[in-house]
Scaffold this active site. Structure first.
Site, PDB file in Angstrom:
ATOM      1  N   HIS A 110       4.695   3.341  -6.475  1.00 28.33           N
ATOM      2  CA  HIS A 110       4.627   3.924  -5.211  1.00 28.33           C
ATOM      3  C   HIS A 110       4.333   5.403  -5.561  1.00 28.33           C
ATOM      4  O   HIS A 110       3.829   5.686  -6.800  1.00 28.33           O
ATOM      5  CB  HIS A 110       6.153   4.126  -4.843  1.00 28.33           C
ATOM      6  N   GLU A 169       1.276   5.988   1.448  1.00 28.81           N
ATOM      7  CA  GLU A 169       1.118   6.379  -0.057  1.00 28.81           C
ATOM      8  C   GLU A 169      -0.303   6.155  -0.531  1.00 28.81           C
ATOM      9  O   GLU A 169      -0.400   5.699  -1.714  1.00 28.81           O
ATOM     10  CB  GLU A 169       2.286   5.963  -0.935  1.00 28.81           C
ATOM     11  N   TYR A 180       5.740   9.518  -3.840  1.00 31.85           N
ATOM     12  CA  TYR A 180       5.274  10.624  -4.738  1.00 31.85           C
ATOM     13  C   TYR A 180       6.629  11.368  -5.269  1.00 31.85           C
ATOM     14  O   TYR A 180       6.817  12.432  -4.682  1.00 31.85           O
ATOM     15  CB  TYR A 180       4.336  11.608  -4.039  1.00 31.85           C
ATOM     16  N   ARG A 199       4.552   3.695   7.275  1.00 35.92           N
ATOM     17  CA  ARG A 199       4.991   3.600   5.968  1.00 35.92           C
ATOM     18  C   ARG A 199       5.517   1.986   5.936  1.00 35.92           C
ATOM     19  O   ARG A 199       5.403   1.346   5.027  1.00 35.92           O
ATOM     20  CB  ARG A 199       6.553   4.076   5.942  1.00 35.92           C
ATOM     21  N   GLU A 226       7.009   6.115  -9.344  1.00 37.59           N
ATOM     22  CA  GLU A 226       6.785   7.243  -8.026  1.00 37.59           C
ATOM     23  C   GLU A 226       5.743   8.150  -8.686  1.00 37.59           C
ATOM     24  O   GLU A 226       6.106   8.874  -9.411  1.00 37.59           O
ATOM     25  CB  GLU A 226       8.032   7.857  -7.535  1.00 37.59           C
ATOM     26  N   HIS A 282       4.097   0.693   0.525  1.00 38.07           N
ATOM     27  CA  HIS A 282       4.477   1.826   1.619  1.00 38.07           C
ATOM     28  C   HIS A 282       2.836   2.222   1.665  1.00 38.07           C
ATOM     29  O   HIS A 282       2.314   2.893   0.854  1.00 38.07           O
ATOM     30  CB  HIS A 282       5.339   2.894   0.920  1.00 38.07           C
TER      31      HIS A 282
END
Lengths: 93, 312
Positions: B199, B75, B201, B130, B273, B72
């Site tokens: 990824h 990020e 967050y 994204r 994440e 993505h």
């Protein structure tokens, strides 16, 4: 280049299952042109949503009408992007 | 503008453009020819190379660990952490006994810019982008969510069929070259034992499944290992992670990367994440890059060490 003046990121923390489903429904709503940064995961876990300036007031009113409390995580997305850009350029120099 | 002359002078505490990432990769390979090589596994929709760094001390068809960052594009702390991981691997090899042992027996593959078109677009046109950058015929909006484009519950609830949605799954599984290139590589390699897709967050470490509530057959082991990894992660700065299967930790997500890798037989399939300060979201200040990478590395080491010590 796309800019984000006046875009805010709102943080909503669902307090119960009812609020959870209401917030989940927000993710599907097109009319507010929302950008979900962090989606619904569970009660007491935050949901972050970027809202453009032209729908901000109506979206906040909608949240109020649902009794969904929110806080403003980012006041102005573009201000942070400007800082980020300056920092990158400064570091490169 | 000053350009770093080597990977020692590279500024890991700042965000970088795609061309700087590509240059970094070439520098790292040039500086460590006996440890690092670059493999181009395909091209993005807009024709950019999909570079994979291979960390290997020799052998052929060794069991391997896959790490990807930044599928993505917006990020940014994820790609920035990937750069730090790459340097960490070369500096720790020969100095850290656990990593040295792993690399003496296994290879590590690292894809730092997994979605280069999207990453480039975030630097030049839309910082909030994204998805991929492939046009959607009949629509003015572009791109597919490359983490909904895998052939594992593809198109089930937990992804959108609407091309303008941020979670659009695409017209078919593996329709995105950025995804298909990984699929082809994983299948042709045939000996990848851990697959870690990173990824940001929201501070989570998750294992399959995302598309179904059916537990994976290795649930107990994956859960215990996730707990170990996030405990190690938290030991550095106290950052707290949630962990569990994707569908239990978040809502249903179909067509995701690690669901597919698990179904290919890669038992140690995890998705991260990275950290959330609760203040900036995707716009995490650059001063957070190194702490994020440092703590994540501890979790990665836990996953990699377990993979090495538990062959299957």
């Amino acid at each position: 280049k796309e800019t984000f003046e006046g875009h805010q990121v709102l943080r909503i923390v669902p307090k119960n299952e009812l609020q959870l489903s209401l917030v989940k429904n927000l993710e599907e709503m097109m009319e507010f042109e929302l950008d979900v940064w962090m989606g619904v995961t569970g009660v007491s876990h935050p949901v972050d949503i970027r809202v453009p300036p032209h729908t901000l007031e109506s979206f906040k009113s909608y949240l109020d009408s649902l009794d969904l409390e929110y806080s403003t995580m980012i006041e102005d997305v573009q201000a942070i992007l400007d800082m980020e850009r300056e920092q990158m350029e400064s570091a490169a120099r | 503008l000053a350009q770093p002359r080597n990977t020692d002078s590279f500024d890991y505490a700042n965000y970088h453009t795609l061309s700087e990432i590509y240059s970094f990769q070439d520098m790292l390979v040039a500086e460590n020819p006996n440890l690092v090589s670059k493999i181009v596994i395909g091209q993005s929709y807009e024709g950019r190379p999909l570079n994979l760094l291979k960390f290997s001390t020799g052998g052929s068809s060794r069991p391997a660990i896959w790490i990807d960052t930044g599928i993505h594009s917006r990020e940014w702390v994820t790609q920035a952490s990937g750069l730090w991981f790459a340097k960490k691997i070369v500096t720790d090899y020969g100095n850290d006994s656990a990593l040295t042992t792993i690399l003496n027996n296994m290879d590590i593959f690292l894809e730092i810019a997994t979605n280069p078109d999207g990453y480039y677009f975030t630097h030049t046109s839309d910082r909030m982008w994204r998805k991929t950058r492939k046009p959607n015929p009949g629509y003015s909006c572009y791109g597919v969510d490359p983490n909904r484009n895998w052939d594992a519950g593809f198109g089930l609830p937990g992804a959108s069929s609407y091309p303008c949605s941020e979670t659009y799954h695409g017209p078919s599984a593996f329709s995105e070259s950025e995804v298909k290139s990984i699929v082809d590589f994983v299948k042709s390699h045939g000996n990848i034992k851990a697959f870690i897709s990173i990824h940001s967050y929201s501070q989570m470490l998750m294992y399959p499944y995302g598309y179904t509530t059916t537990p994976v057959k290795d649930q107990a082991e994956l859960h215990a290992l996730a707990e170990k990894a996030i405990t190690d992660l938290a030991s550095l700065y106290g950052t707290r992670y949630r962990y569990g299967s994707i569908i239990n930790v978040i809502y249903q997500a179909s067509g995701s990367t690690v669901d597919w890798t698990y179904e290919q037989g890669i038992k140690y399939s995890y998705t991260f994440e990275l950290r959330d300060t609760g203040t900036y979201g995707f716009l995490l200040p650059a001063k957070q890059i190194i702490p994020t990478a440092e703590e994540t590395w501890l979790a990665l080491m836990a996953l990699m060490d377990h993979t090495y010590k538990n062959p299957y």
